[in-house]
Design a protein around this motif. Structure first.
Motif, PDB file in Angstrom:
ATOM      1  N   THR A 205     -11.451  15.496   2.155  1.00 38.68           N
ATOM      2  CA  THR A 205     -11.820  14.911   0.869  1.00 38.68           C
ATOM      3  C   THR A 205     -10.736  13.934   0.446  1.00 38.68           C
ATOM      4  O   THR A 205      -9.555  14.290   0.419  1.00 38.68           O
ATOM      5  CB  THR A 205     -11.984  16.001  -0.220  1.00 38.68           C
ATOM      6  OG1 THR A 205     -13.003  16.918   0.200  1.00 38.68           O
ATOM      7  CG2 THR A 205     -12.366  15.404  -1.551  1.00 38.68           C
ATOM      8  N   LEU A 206     -11.137  12.696   0.156  1.00 39.07           N
ATOM      9  CA  LEU A 206     -10.214  11.700  -0.392  1.00 39.07           C
ATOM     10  C   LEU A 206     -10.134  11.951  -1.891  1.00 39.07           C
ATOM     11  O   LEU A 206     -11.168  12.085  -2.555  1.00 39.07           O
ATOM     12  CB  LEU A 206     -10.711  10.279  -0.113  1.00 39.07           C
ATOM     13  CG  LEU A 206      -9.836   9.159  -0.674  1.00 39.07           C
ATOM     14  CD1 LEU A 206      -8.481   9.117   0.046  1.00 39.07           C
ATOM     15  CD2 LEU A 206     -10.534   7.811  -0.552  1.00 39.07           C
ATOM     16  N   VAL A 207      -8.918  12.020  -2.423  1.00 36.14           N
ATOM     17  CA  VAL A 207      -8.724  12.339  -3.838  1.00 36.14           C
ATOM     18  C   VAL A 207      -7.976  11.197  -4.521  1.00 36.14           C
ATOM     19  O   VAL A 207      -6.961  10.711  -4.008  1.00 36.14           O
ATOM     20  CB  VAL A 207      -7.920  13.647  -4.011  1.00 36.14           C
ATOM     21  CG1 VAL A 207      -7.814  14.026  -5.486  1.00 36.14           C
ATOM     22  CG2 VAL A 207      -8.533  14.781  -3.209  1.00 36.14           C
ATOM     23  N   VAL A 208      -8.502  10.751  -5.663  1.00 37.91           N
ATOM     24  CA  VAL A 208      -7.835   9.757  -6.508  1.00 37.91           C
ATOM     25  C   VAL A 208      -7.775  10.313  -7.919  1.00 37.91           C
ATOM     26  O   VAL A 208      -8.569  11.181  -8.290  1.00 37.91           O
ATOM     27  CB  VAL A 208      -8.558   8.387  -6.490  1.00 37.91           C
ATOM     28  CG1 VAL A 208      -8.498   7.749  -5.117  1.00 37.91           C
ATOM     29  CG2 VAL A 208      -9.984   8.504  -6.960  1.00 37.91           C
TER      30      VAL A 208
ATOM     31  N   MET B  12      -9.023  19.119   4.563  1.00 40.05           N
ATOM     32  CA  MET B  12      -7.749  18.614   4.095  1.00 40.05           C
ATOM     33  C   MET B  12      -7.989  17.660   2.934  1.00 40.05           C
ATOM     34  O   MET B  12      -8.906  16.854   2.961  1.00 40.05           O
ATOM     35  CB  MET B  12      -7.035  17.864   5.233  1.00 40.05           C
ATOM     36  CG  MET B  12      -5.782  17.135   4.760  1.00 40.05           C
ATOM     37  SD  MET B  12      -4.986  16.087   6.007  1.00 40.05           S
ATOM     38  CE  MET B  12      -3.980  17.286   6.807  1.00 40.05           C
ATOM     39  N   LEU B  13      -7.148  17.752   1.925  1.00 37.04           N
ATOM     40  CA  LEU B  13      -7.192  16.818   0.805  1.00 37.04           C
ATOM     41  C   LEU B  13      -6.234  15.665   1.109  1.00 37.04           C
ATOM     42  O   LEU B  13      -5.058  15.878   1.379  1.00 37.04           O
ATOM     43  CB  LEU B  13      -6.784  17.507  -0.492  1.00 37.04           C
ATOM     44  CG  LEU B  13      -7.677  18.648  -0.967  1.00 37.04           C
ATOM     45  CD1 LEU B  13      -7.124  19.244  -2.258  1.00 37.04           C
ATOM     46  CD2 LEU B  13      -9.109  18.180  -1.159  1.00 37.04           C
ATOM     47  N   VAL B  14      -6.775  14.444   1.052  1.00 33.84           N
ATOM     48  CA  VAL B  14      -6.009  13.227   1.332  1.00 33.84           C
ATOM     49  C   VAL B  14      -5.932  12.442   0.032  1.00 33.84           C
ATOM     50  O   VAL B  14      -6.965  12.046  -0.528  1.00 33.84           O
ATOM     51  CB  VAL B  14      -6.690  12.380   2.423  1.00 33.84           C
ATOM     52  CG1 VAL B  14      -5.903  11.106   2.677  1.00 33.84           C
ATOM     53  CG2 VAL B  14      -6.871  13.192   3.700  1.00 33.84           C
ATOM     54  N   GLY B  15      -4.724  12.225  -0.486  1.00 31.84           N
ATOM     55  CA  GLY B  15      -4.556  11.541  -1.761  1.00 31.84           C
ATOM     56  C   GLY B  15      -4.302  10.061  -1.612  1.00 31.84           C
ATOM     57  O   GLY B  15      -3.667   9.619  -0.649  1.00 31.84           O
ATOM     58  N   TYR B  16      -4.815   9.281  -2.569  1.00 36.11           N
ATOM     59  CA  TYR B  16      -4.551   7.842  -2.618  1.00 36.11           C
ATOM     60  C   TYR B  16      -4.149   7.479  -4.043  1.00 36.11           C
ATOM     61  O   TYR B  16      -4.855   7.800  -5.004  1.00 36.11           O
ATOM     62  CB  TYR B  16      -5.778   7.024  -2.201  1.00 36.11           C
ATOM     63  CG  TYR B  16      -5.570   5.535  -2.382  1.00 36.11           C
ATOM     64  CD1 TYR B  16      -4.682   4.837  -1.572  1.00 36.11           C
ATOM     65  CD2 TYR B  16      -6.239   4.842  -3.380  1.00 36.11           C
ATOM     66  CE1 TYR B  16      -4.468   3.470  -1.755  1.00 36.11           C
ATOM     67  CE2 TYR B  16      -6.038   3.480  -3.562  1.00 36.11           C
ATOM     68  CZ  TYR B  16      -5.159   2.806  -2.745  1.00 36.11           C
ATOM     69  OH  TYR B  16      -4.938   1.449  -2.932  1.00 36.11           O
ATOM     70  N   ALA B  17      -3.001   6.816  -4.165  1.00 36.17           N
ATOM     71  CA  ALA B  17      -2.489   6.389  -5.475  1.00 36.17           C
ATOM     72  C   ALA B  17      -2.214   4.891  -5.412  1.00 36.17           C
ATOM     73  O   ALA B  17      -1.769   4.375  -4.387  1.00 36.17           O
ATOM     74  CB  ALA B  17      -1.209   7.144  -5.815  1.00 36.17           C
ATOM     75  N   ARG B  18      -2.489   4.188  -6.538  1.00 35.42           N
ATOM     76  CA  ARG B  18      -2.257   2.750  -6.563  1.00 35.42           C
ATOM     77  C   ARG B  18      -1.939   2.290  -7.965  1.00 35.42           C
ATOM     78  O   ARG B  18      -2.516   2.763  -8.934  1.00 35.42           O
ATOM     79  CB  ARG B  18      -3.513   2.001  -6.084  1.00 35.42           C
ATOM     80  CG  ARG B  18      -3.332   0.488  -6.042  1.00 35.42           C
ATOM     81  CD  ARG B  18      -4.658  -0.227  -5.803  1.00 35.42           C
ATOM     82  NE  ARG B  18      -5.601  -0.036  -6.901  1.00 35.42           N
ATOM     83  CZ  ARG B  18      -5.568  -0.697  -8.048  1.00 35.42           C
ATOM     84  NH1 ARG B  18      -4.623  -1.583  -8.284  1.00 35.42           N
ATOM     85  NH2 ARG B  18      -6.454  -0.451  -8.985  1.00 35.42           N
ATOM     86  N   THR B  19      -0.984   1.373  -8.058  1.00 37.76           N
ATOM     87  CA  THR B  19      -0.766   0.615  -9.277  1.00 37.76           C
ATOM     88  C   THR B  19      -0.797  -0.850  -8.899  1.00 37.76           C
ATOM     89  O   THR B  19      -0.573  -1.216  -7.750  1.00 37.76           O
ATOM     90  CB  THR B  19       0.588   0.942  -9.962  1.00 37.76           C
ATOM     91  OG1 THR B  19       1.644   0.668  -9.045  1.00 37.76           O
ATOM     92  CG2 THR B  19       0.638   2.382 -10.419  1.00 37.76           C
ATOM     93  N   SER B  20      -1.075  -1.695  -9.878  1.00 40.92           N
ATOM     94  CA  SER B  20      -1.213  -3.122  -9.602  1.00 40.92           C
ATOM     95  C   SER B  20       0.117  -3.808  -9.336  1.00 40.92           C
ATOM     96  O   SER B  20       0.178  -4.764  -8.568  1.00 40.92           O
ATOM     97  CB  SER B  20      -1.917  -3.817 -10.769  1.00 40.92           C
ATOM     98  OG  SER B  20      -3.210  -3.290 -10.922  1.00 40.92           O
ATOM     99  N   THR B  21       1.174  -3.353  -9.982  1.00 34.46           N
ATOM    100  CA  THR B  21       2.470  -4.020  -9.818  1.00 34.46           C
ATOM    101  C   THR B  21       3.575  -2.997  -9.624  1.00 34.46           C
ATOM    102  O   THR B  21       3.434  -1.823  -9.993  1.00 34.46           O
ATOM    103  CB  THR B  21       2.826  -4.873 -11.053  1.00 34.46           C
ATOM    104  OG1 THR B  21       3.000  -4.002 -12.172  1.00 34.46           O
ATOM    105  CG2 THR B  21       1.744  -5.901 -11.365  1.00 34.46           C
ATOM    106  N   SER B  22       4.682  -3.456  -9.081  1.00 36.43           N
ATOM    107  CA  SER B  22       5.825  -2.566  -8.864  1.00 36.43           C
ATOM    108  C   SER B  22       6.468  -2.150 -10.187  1.00 36.43           C
ATOM    109  O   SER B  22       7.209  -1.174 -10.231  1.00 36.43           O
ATOM    110  CB  SER B  22       6.847  -3.230  -7.949  1.00 36.43           C
ATOM    111  OG  SER B  22       7.278  -4.454  -8.500  1.00 36.43           O
TER     112      SER B  22
END
Length: 185
Positions: free
Chosen positions: A58-61, A1-11
């Motif tokens: 697999t963790l995907v960024v 399974m592909l597990v996605g992670y997304a991040r930004t510093s501010t809203s």
């Protein structure tokens, strides 16, 4: 399974977060974890993504800097994933997709992580130089101390029986600022 992670510093970077989610969904991530948080702050969704991923996943960024700010931080995450049999895929490393499940992918990731850390450190140096120059010219005054301006409201609300957390939320300041205002009283 592909597990996605997304991040930004501010809203305020909502468009960036949406673009990351779009890219992660486009390659087939079945589960997405996303958050608005600085890379140096506790990242709850990253913790959830790491604990959710199982052996064979697999963790995907989309980019290395969405995951870590330093090579040491990156390799701590990679080591944790490898110990659990989870791979890491970075979609945008110089136009290439890199997967840590092979030696070439780990080498390329290490090189790009070093560049990302170097770039971050250079940006911080330029920022410090710019602030020092602006201060010397009398143009940099810093931000207005908003919490200090609300000290009277803090003390009044505390006198009304409100908790520091309630006061902080109501006034839009941090709990630490509430406690400092109460210490001065």
């Amino acid at each position: 399974m592909l597990v996605g992670y997304a991040r930004t510093s501010t809203s305020e970077q909502e468009a960036g977060l949406l673009a990351q989610k779009r890219d992660l969904e486009a390659i087939g991530c079945e589960r997405l974890f996303a958050e608005h948080v600085s890379s140096v702050a506790p990242r709850e969704q990253l913790g959830l993504a790491l604990s959710f991923a199982r052996e064979g996943d697999t963790l995907v960024v989309t980019k290395v800097d969405r995951l870590a700010r330093s090579t040491v931080g990156l390799w701590e995450i990679v080591k944790e994933l490898e110990e659990r049999g989870v791979g890491l895929r970075v979609l945008n490393l110089g136009g290439e997709t890199v997967d840590t499940r092979n030696a070439t992918g780990r080498l390329i990731l290490n090189i790009f992580a070093g560049f990302a850390q170097f770039e971050r450190e250079m940006m911080l140096e330029r920022q410090k130089e710019g602030i020092a120059k602006a201060k010397a010219e009398g143009k940099y005054l810093g931000r207005k101390p908003s919490a200090k301006l609300k000290a009277d409201d803090v003390r009044r609300m505390h006198g009304e029986g409100k908790t520091p957390t309630e006061i902080a939320k109501t006034l839009g300041i941090g709990r630490g600022s509430v406690y400092r205002a109460l210490e001065v009283a």
